[in-house]
Write a protein that holds these residues in place. Structure first.
Motif, PDB file in Angstrom:
ATOM      1  N   TRP A   1       1.159  -1.008   0.439  1.00 14.02           N
ATOM      2  CA  TRP A   1      -0.270   0.029   0.203  1.00 14.02           C
ATOM      3  C   TRP A   1       0.706   1.432  -0.233  1.00 14.02           C
ATOM      4  CZ3 TRP A   1      -5.426   0.388  -0.950  1.00 14.02           C
ATOM      5  CH2 TRP A   1      -6.276  -0.828  -0.576  1.00 14.02           C
ATOM      6  N   ARG A   2       0.648   2.712  -0.722  1.00  8.25           N
ATOM      7  CA  ARG A   2       0.458   3.358  -0.120  1.00  8.25           C
ATOM      8  C   ARG A   2       1.471   4.133   0.692  1.00  8.25           C
ATOM      9  NH1 ARG A   2      -1.053   9.265  -3.633  1.00  8.25           N
ATOM     10  NH2 ARG A   2      -2.152   9.052  -2.140  1.00  8.25           N
ATOM     11  N   GLU A   3       2.520   4.662   1.587  1.00  7.59           N
ATOM     12  CA  GLU A   3       2.252   5.583   2.263  1.00  7.59           C
ATOM     13  C   GLU A   3       3.388   6.642   1.911  1.00  7.59           C
ATOM     14  OE1 GLU A   3       4.988   3.746   4.996  1.00  7.59           O
ATOM     15  OE2 GLU A   3       5.489   1.681   4.000  1.00  7.59           O
ATOM     16  N   LEU A   4       1.916   7.509   2.894  1.00  7.48           N
ATOM     17  CA  LEU A   4       2.902   9.274   2.429  1.00  7.48           C
ATOM     18  C   LEU A   4       3.569   9.699   3.809  1.00  7.48           C
ATOM     19  CD1 LEU A   4      -1.174  10.330   1.100  1.00  7.48           C
ATOM     20  CD2 LEU A   4       1.312  10.040  -0.143  1.00  7.48           C
ATOM     21  N   LEU A   5       3.622  11.108   3.487  1.00  6.25           N
ATOM     22  CA  LEU A   5       4.726  11.324   4.445  1.00  6.25           C
ATOM     23  C   LEU A   5       4.000  12.744   5.009  1.00  6.25           C
ATOM     24  CD1 LEU A   5       7.468  12.065   6.153  1.00  6.25           C
ATOM     25  CD2 LEU A   5       7.978  13.811   4.674  1.00  6.25           C
ATOM     26  N   ALA A   6       3.410  11.768   6.708  1.00  6.73           N
ATOM     27  CA  ALA A   6       2.838  13.204   7.740  1.00  6.73           C
ATOM     28  C   ALA A   6       3.302  14.449   7.396  1.00  6.73           C
ATOM     29  CB  ALA A   6       2.341  12.328   8.649  1.00  6.73           C
ATOM     30  N   GLY A   7       2.502  15.554   7.231  1.00  7.54           N
ATOM     31  CA  GLY A   7       2.952  16.836   7.272  1.00  7.54           C
ATOM     32  C   GLY A   7       3.880  17.647   5.937  1.00  7.54           C
ATOM     33  N   GLY A   8       4.059  16.409   5.000  1.00  8.16           N
ATOM     34  CA  GLY A   8       5.242  16.780   4.254  1.00  8.16           C
ATOM     35  C   GLY A   8       4.887  17.533   2.634  1.00  8.16           C
ATOM     36  N   GLY A   9       4.997  17.766   2.162  1.00 13.39           N
ATOM     37  CA  GLY A   9       4.941  18.221   0.822  1.00 13.39           C
ATOM     38  C   GLY A   9       4.341  19.953   0.951  1.00 13.39           C
ATOM     39  N   ILE A  10       4.348  20.631  -0.204  1.00 11.70           N
ATOM     40  CA  ILE A  10       3.369  22.056  -0.592  1.00 11.70           C
ATOM     41  C   ILE A  10       2.067  22.236  -0.196  1.00 11.70           C
ATOM     42  CG2 ILE A  10       3.768  24.017  -1.922  1.00 11.70           C
ATOM     43  CD1 ILE A  10       6.618  22.641  -2.583  1.00 11.70           C
ATOM     44  N   LYS A  11       1.579  23.911   0.803  1.00 14.50           N
ATOM     45  CA  LYS A  11       0.180  23.766   0.787  1.00 14.50           C
ATOM     46  C   LYS A  11       0.684  25.182  -0.371  1.00 14.50           C
ATOM     47  CE  LYS A  11       0.472  22.452   5.419  1.00 14.50           C
ATOM     48  NZ  LYS A  11       0.033  22.871   6.783  1.00 14.50           N
ATOM     49  N   ARG A  12      -1.535  24.963  -0.833  1.00 15.23           N
ATOM     50  CA  ARG A  12      -1.349  26.294  -1.169  1.00 15.23           C
ATOM     51  C   ARG A  12      -2.371  26.678  -1.568  1.00 15.23           C
ATOM     52  NH1 ARG A  12      -3.098  26.776  -6.861  1.00 15.23           N
ATOM     53  NH2 ARG A  12      -3.481  23.590  -7.507  1.00 15.23           N
ATOM     54  N   ALA A  13      -2.811  28.137  -1.957  1.00 15.78           N
ATOM     55  CA  ALA A  13      -4.072  28.061  -1.184  1.00 15.78           C
ATOM     56  C   ALA A  13      -4.391  29.341  -2.653  1.00 15.78           C
ATOM     57  CB  ALA A  13      -5.246  29.302  -0.193  1.00 15.78           C
ATOM     58  N   ALA A  14      -5.340  28.437  -3.347  1.00 17.91           N
ATOM     59  CA  ALA A  14      -5.856  29.716  -4.709  1.00 17.91           C
ATOM     60  C   ALA A  14      -7.510  30.254  -4.441  1.00 17.91           C
ATOM     61  CB  ALA A  14      -5.990  28.439  -5.650  1.00 17.91           C
ATOM     62  N   VAL A  15      -7.737  31.739  -5.305  1.00 10.51           N
ATOM     63  CA  VAL A  15      -8.485  32.580  -4.716  1.00 10.51           C
ATOM     64  C   VAL A  15      -9.228  32.652  -6.020  1.00 10.51           C
ATOM     65  CG1 VAL A  15      -9.910  34.513  -3.900  1.00 10.51           C
ATOM     66  CG2 VAL A  15      -8.151  33.280  -2.894  1.00 10.51           C
ATOM     67  N   ALA A  16      -9.877  32.445  -6.735  1.00  8.21           N
ATOM     68  CA  ALA A  16     -10.262  33.247  -7.762  1.00  8.21           C
ATOM     69  C   ALA A  16     -11.977  33.622  -7.713  1.00  8.21           C
ATOM     70  CB  ALA A  16     -10.778  32.196  -8.505  1.00  8.21           C
ATOM     71  N   GLY A  17     -11.950  35.177  -8.511  1.00  9.68           N
ATOM     72  CA  GLY A  17     -13.674  35.355  -8.610  1.00  9.68           C
ATOM     73  C   GLY A  17     -13.902  36.052 -10.216  1.00  9.68           C
ATOM     74  N   SER A  18     -14.677  36.861 -10.339  1.00 10.22           N
ATOM     75  CA  SER A  18     -15.192  37.604 -10.928  1.00 10.22           C
ATOM     76  C   SER A  18     -15.871  38.222 -10.714  1.00 10.22           C
ATOM     77  CB  SER A  18     -16.017  36.136 -12.325  1.00 10.22           C
ATOM     78  OG  SER A  18     -17.373  36.030 -11.826  1.00 10.22           O
ATOM     79  N   GLY A  19     -16.412  39.645 -11.714  1.00  7.18           N
ATOM     80  CA  GLY A  19     -17.353  40.926 -11.526  1.00  7.18           C
ATOM     81  C   GLY A  19     -17.576  41.480 -12.464  1.00  7.18           C
ATOM     82  N   ILE A  20     -18.191  42.819 -11.706  1.00  3.95           N
ATOM     83  CA  ILE A  20     -17.416  43.733 -11.864  1.00  3.95           C
ATOM     84  C   ILE A  20     -16.659  45.004 -11.741  1.00  3.95           C
ATOM     85  CG2 ILE A  20     -19.545  43.628 -13.675  1.00  3.95           C
ATOM     86  CD1 ILE A  20     -21.000  45.821 -12.405  1.00  3.95           C
ATOM     87  N   PHE A  21     -16.560  46.228 -12.397  1.00  4.67           N
ATOM     88  CA  PHE A  21     -15.272  46.989 -11.844  1.00  4.67           C
ATOM     89  C   PHE A  21     -16.517  48.099 -11.485  1.00  4.67           C
ATOM     90  CE2 PHE A  21     -11.270  45.311 -13.331  1.00  4.67           C
ATOM     91  CZ  PHE A  21     -10.906  44.786 -11.968  1.00  4.67           C
TER      92      PHE A  21
END
Length: 137
Positions: A50-70
């Motif tokens: 079974w695959r094992e993952l390193l706890a707490g490893g890796g890179i975290k990121r967040a993405a925000v998107a928006g749309s509208g009118i100025f």
């Protein structure tokens, strides 16, 4: 958490870097996505292969998107200048009855569109550029 009005989800920008946030006006839709890259540490001796993952490893990121009118020329100019300069600013995303996500983001995409019989619209995408904080509502 009960149902919330979408208009209460706000995207705010620290325009000058002074810590004073203003709402990006005219947004009709907003979204926030969190991602974390997994680090696979599976080897020949992993139980049951079974695959094992390193706890707490890796890179975290967040993405925000928006749309509208100025809503005015000032907000249009601010967003446009931040994009073309590649400026990283602090932003807040307020999620009603959930909390506030705050931290440095860069505008990585800015699009404009229009129909000849309608208003000019814009879409923007932000990517996290450092550690984010979360304050519970």
């Amino acid at each position: 958490m009960t149902a919330q009005s979408g208009k209460d989800m706000l995207l705010k920008l620290d325009q000058s870097g002074s810590g004073s946030f203003v709402t990006v006006a005219g947004l009709r839709s907003r979204s926030l996505a969190f991602n974390a890259a997994a680090i696979d540490v599976t080897d020949a001796e992993s139980a049951g292969r079974w695959r094992e993952l390193l706890a707490g490893g890796g890179i975290k990121r967040a993405a925000v998107a928006g749309s509208g009118i100025f809503k005015d020329q000032a907000s249009d100019a601010t967003i446009r200048s931040l994009f073309f300069a590649g400026t990283i600013r602090n932003w807040q995303l307020i999620l009603p009855d959930f909390g506030t996500v705050e931290g440095p983001f860069q505008i990585v995409a800015l699009e404009f569109a229009a129909d000849h019989a309608g208003e000019v619209t814009f879409e923007l995408a932000l990517e996290s550029a450092g550690q984010l904080s979360f304050a519970v509502a």
